[in-house]
Design a protein around this motif. Structure first.
Motif, PDB file in Angstrom:
ATOM      1  N   HIS A  32      41.172  80.302  91.969  1.00 24.26           N
ATOM      2  CA  HIS A  32      40.300  79.591  92.296  1.00 24.26           C
ATOM      3  C   HIS A  32      39.711  78.250  91.512  1.00 24.26           C
ATOM      4  CE1 HIS A  32      38.826  81.541  95.282  1.00 24.26           C
ATOM      5  NE2 HIS A  32      38.437  82.845  94.823  1.00 24.26           N
TER       6      HIS A  32
ATOM      7  N   THR B  11      31.647  74.779  79.123  1.00 27.50           N
ATOM      8  CA  THR B  11      31.521  75.827  80.790  1.00 27.50           C
ATOM      9  C   THR B  11      32.977  75.957  81.586  1.00 27.50           C
ATOM     10  OG1 THR B  11      28.822  74.824  81.073  1.00 27.50           O
ATOM     11  CG2 THR B  11      30.546  75.496  83.006  1.00 27.50           C
TER      12      THR B  11
ATOM     13  N   SER C 199      28.940  63.827  86.063  1.00 29.37           N
ATOM     14  CA  SER C 199      27.688  63.646  86.111  1.00 29.37           C
ATOM     15  C   SER C 199      27.009  63.596  84.630  1.00 29.37           C
ATOM     16  CB  SER C 199      27.010  64.745  86.457  1.00 29.37           C
ATOM     17  OG  SER C 199      26.687  65.303  87.758  1.00 29.37           O
TER      18      SER C 199
ATOM     19  N   VAL D 138      29.032  70.924  78.797  1.00 26.60           N
ATOM     20  CA  VAL D 138      29.541  70.528  79.674  1.00 26.60           C
ATOM     21  C   VAL D 138      31.126  71.278  79.437  1.00 26.60           C
ATOM     22  CG1 VAL D 138      30.956  68.956  80.705  1.00 26.60           C
ATOM     23  CG2 VAL D 138      28.531  68.740  80.982  1.00 26.60           C
TER      24      VAL D 138
ATOM     25  N   THR E 265      42.399  66.142  91.589  1.00 23.12           N
ATOM     26  CA  THR E 265      42.824  67.483  91.527  1.00 23.12           C
ATOM     27  C   THR E 265      43.906  68.540  91.618  1.00 23.12           C
ATOM     28  OG1 THR E 265      40.889  67.271  92.788  1.00 23.12           O
ATOM     29  CG2 THR E 265      41.567  69.709  92.718  1.00 23.12           C
TER      30      THR E 265
ATOM     31  N   TRP F 176      35.557  78.191  82.720  1.00 25.93           N
ATOM     32  CA  TRP F 176      36.222  77.689  84.165  1.00 25.93           C
ATOM     33  C   TRP F 176      37.935  78.563  83.234  1.00 25.93           C
ATOM     34  CZ3 TRP F 176      33.314  73.774  86.795  1.00 25.93           C
ATOM     35  CH2 TRP F 176      31.949  74.016  86.822  1.00 25.93           C
TER      36      TRP F 176
ATOM     37  N   ASN G 158      33.374  66.770  89.010  1.00 22.80           N
ATOM     38  CA  ASN G 158      32.100  66.005  88.909  1.00 22.80           C
ATOM     39  C   ASN G 158      30.771  66.648  87.845  1.00 22.80           C
ATOM     40  OD1 ASN G 158      31.512  65.104  92.579  1.00 22.80           O
ATOM     41  ND2 ASN G 158      32.811  67.227  92.070  1.00 22.80           N
ATOM     42  N   LEU G 159      31.217  67.425  87.239  1.00 24.01           N
ATOM     43  CA  LEU G 159      30.457  67.809  85.992  1.00 24.01           C
ATOM     44  C   LEU G 159      30.502  67.096  85.150  1.00 24.01           C
ATOM     45  CD1 LEU G 159      28.350  70.022  85.045  1.00 24.01           C
ATOM     46  CD2 LEU G 159      30.284  71.468  84.122  1.00 24.01           C
TER      47      LEU G 159
ATOM     48  N   GLU H 189      40.675  61.757  94.303  1.00 22.87           N
ATOM     49  CA  GLU H 189      40.166  62.351  94.155  1.00 22.87           C
ATOM     50  C   GLU H 189      40.575  63.592  94.350  1.00 22.87           C
ATOM     51  OE1 GLU H 189      35.445  61.845  95.634  1.00 22.87           O
ATOM     52  OE2 GLU H 189      36.208  63.575  95.879  1.00 22.87           O
ATOM     53  N   ASP H 190      41.859  63.803  95.231  1.00 23.51           N
ATOM     54  CA  ASP H 190      43.024  64.486  95.688  1.00 23.51           C
ATOM     55  C   ASP H 190      44.299  64.389  94.440  1.00 23.51           C
ATOM     56  OD1 ASP H 190      41.334  65.865  98.301  1.00 23.51           O
ATOM     57  OD2 ASP H 190      42.440  64.564  99.248  1.00 23.51           O
TER      58      ASP H 190
ATOM     59  N   HIS I  72      38.056  70.487  90.765  1.00 21.69           N
ATOM     60  CA  HIS I  72      37.056  69.443  90.756  1.00 21.69           C
ATOM     61  C   HIS I  72      35.954  69.412  90.771  1.00 21.69           C
ATOM     62  CE1 HIS I  72      37.416  67.348  94.999  1.00 21.69           C
ATOM     63  NE2 HIS I  72      36.327  67.532  95.351  1.00 21.69           N
ATOM     64  N   LEU I  73      34.969  71.092  90.696  1.00 21.37           N
ATOM     65  CA  LEU I  73      33.911  70.909  90.070  1.00 21.37           C
ATOM     66  C   LEU I  73      33.675  69.800  89.003  1.00 21.37           C
ATOM     67  CD1 LEU I  73      31.509  72.012  91.877  1.00 21.37           C
ATOM     68  CD2 LEU I  73      31.691  74.090  91.151  1.00 21.37           C
TER      69      LEU I  73
ATOM     70  N   GLU J 212      41.812  75.139  91.669  1.00 20.99           N
ATOM     71  CA  GLU J 212      40.992  73.430  92.574  1.00 20.99           C
ATOM     72  C   GLU J 212      39.698  73.483  92.750  1.00 20.99           C
ATOM     73  OE1 GLU J 212      44.551  75.348  93.146  1.00 20.99           O
ATOM     74  OE2 GLU J 212      45.509  73.560  93.715  1.00 20.99           O
ATOM     75  N   GLU J 213      39.116  74.514  92.497  1.00 20.23           N
ATOM     76  CA  GLU J 213      37.850  74.201  93.324  1.00 20.23           C
ATOM     77  C   GLU J 213      37.026  74.109  92.086  1.00 20.23           C
ATOM     78  OE1 GLU J 213      39.692  76.363  94.727  1.00 20.23           O
ATOM     79  OE2 GLU J 213      39.125  76.077  96.591  1.00 20.23           O
ATOM     80  N   LYS J 214      37.300  74.802  91.252  1.00 21.82           N
ATOM     81  CA  LYS J 214      37.177  74.746  89.193  1.00 21.82           C
ATOM     82  C   LYS J 214      36.886  73.186  88.965  1.00 21.82           C
ATOM     83  CE  LYS J 214      36.542  79.844  88.204  1.00 21.82           C
ATOM     84  NZ  LYS J 214      37.176  80.614  87.593  1.00 21.82           N
TER      85      LYS J 214
END
Lengths: 199, 199, 199, 199
Positions: B154, B193, B168, B190, B138, B197, B164-165, B134-135, B160-161, B156-158
DNA sequence: AATGAATGAGCCTTCATTCAT
DNA sequence: TATGAATGAAGGCTCATTCAT
């Protein structure tokens, strides 16, 4: 009804069955399903090994009940929150509440969540239990959102995706494994995305 | 190097070690880790039970190699795709490609994906392998996005998310269990979105 | 107390534990420790393989109990005989009794004696059990001899050596492998030597 | 000759067979027979696992050769010492020499001694090898003693017993486990007893 | 004659499930 | 209903021995 499986009708028996489920719940959470042995469940529940098979067909049957409890425990607060809502309501604060509620629920059940989900892949009836839950949440939440005036297209799809996104965030924030991630910023991003989807 | 663990240097031995890993890969995918017995892995690989322990320390060691292979198989195509990109590039088509590539990869490895992730919760070294992956994804993806001109905050946060999205969605679309869901519409949601981002 | 090891309190359970030890005693005597497999012990004891591990931690634990029994069986008659003595007593007839008692005891346990002593060399806790026995016999016998008026110097050393000499004779006479040896004459020589040491 | 067992005629092969025996000798001494694995013997001897079975029928066959070597190593110095004697000779100094020689020999081979003797009880051909040794020593020593003028009665019985007594002492003094024992006094007692028997 | 990878029977141990009480 | 001792199938792993090269 399965042959020989007792249907507990008396108060004491119901207690006992619930105690077994509760003990299993705890042990599965801590050690996982395969590393938990039946006699330890019995011991933790304060009953004899043998009687476990008076209430449950086999070990998997206990797991099945554990999942039911889990599903109820996890979903109930969120379902109740959603039911309680009535217009007018700020979408943003609603989404924030749902995210934080999910986060809280996961914090209490993080291990079990993962253990159960993983079992779902080899055990089809367990999987079905989860699918039922997802359906239930998706349908209820979609209905409520419409009631509240949301007229986004593809609402069910978005709700479904929202469940996943919220759970992903909750999972990440609970384990908190990546030091370069600002989990608060991540949370805001999740909430703003949900607002966008459902406004 | 562990005592007694064969380090395959010759062509035939490498084949054999790989054959065992491949057989385990398949059996773990189908039956799960705990329900797969070592002798079946050996049989499926066309070798004897004993020699398995010539190449691997124990059963968990096989699992570890399976994960390594899995991680490579899953991550490589996406990492390669990302590396290959150079400006100018349409964010939307890039996101669409990543979503579809992930979908394709998951289609081939759906069961194993879940089985391995579930093991990660009781087995910490397996978990670490996934965190590393994951690291890696990302960081690489964030860097590339910046190169391509993305200046979202942000990031990295996006990213990462986003991982996941996308996963999913891939997961949902592969299992295709909810008949009231339009998976194409979900996919578009998806992608839009993600565009939002990272644009 | 070790986790899960049954502490037999009821009549039947005590029987069962003793039956397992007895069966092991017999099989270890005949085939040796390493050549005796746990399932055979269970079979010989008339119990299931599993229950063996209800009473014993592992195979070595059974061995340990066997040794305890053996030590008791071997040492008890001799210790009791020595305790029973009171002055005045003929040293010669006393020595003769001890030699013949030892001979008798060894006749019944010859194989096991050797098997256990041999294990003592690789298994230090078994060795300690034997050392304890030797100490106990040496000290008790020395004390008694002094009570009976023996004032030989280096008494403990002689008692220790006497134990060895008597056992050597017992061993030789039981196996009776050398046709040029007159075992009765050998016995007389042993007894006269002991008389000399302790008179 | 056993089918397929090589009879080494060339220099290199003899070396190799001896190297295997030597390696086994060492490993059996350290770890015992059952805990020593064939491949480790081969490794320690610097040969391949397979070739061990070119020189030996099976693992027990190696043990058999180890015993032969051991017997030779242990017995030779004492036999040679005895042969070298010629009248007139002091019985006491002769006995002292034999005791000290035995002590020295045992000090170098203490573990193996016990391991081999213990195996002798379940393995009859091993036992026979030891009996042969005992016979040889008893007969030779008796003959020599008579040559030297000893005319004790029951000489063979006494020599046999003497072997045992000396070995018992050597064993005790090497392991030195009982702190209340004065091993020098014990040794003097042994020697004086032998003098008495053979004067 | 030599290698060392490969075999597979068999061992110890565990644990879901049953059953005598 | 309840107990917990007992069962026995099955699993992971080892290692003496064989065999392709």
């Amino acid at each position: 009804m399965e042959k020989g499986i007792r249907q507990p009708v008396q108060r004491r028996s119901i207690d006992k069955k619930e105690r077994i489920i509760k003990a299993a719940y705890e042990l599965f959470s801590t050690d996982g399903y395969y590393s938990t042995v039946t006699s330890d469940i019995a011991k933790a529940a304060g009953v004899s090994t043998g009687i476990v098979y008076g209430y449950f067909k086999d070990k998997r049957d206990i797991l099945f009940y554990v999942i039911k409890i889990y599903v109820k425990e996890i979903a109930s607060p969120i379902m109740e929150y959603i039911s309680s809502l009535s217009a007018p309501v700020s979408i943003e604060s609603m989404m924030r509440d749902v995210v934080e509620l999910t986060e809280k629920m996961h914090k209490q059940n993080a291990n079990l969540h993962n253990i159960l989900h993983s079992l779902a892949f080899t055990e089809s009836d367990i999987n079905e239990e989860f699918l039922r839950l997802e359906d239930h949440v998706t349908i209820s939440a979609s209905k409520k959102l419409r009631e509240l005036g949301c007229n986004a297209d593809h609402l069910e799809e978005k709700v479904h995706l929202a469940m996943n996104l919220i759970q992903s965030y909750a999972h990440e924030s609970i384990y908190d494994k990546h030091d370069y991630i600002d989990y608060d910023a991540m949370k805001e991003n999740v909430i703003q995305t949900l607002v966008l989807w459902f406004k």
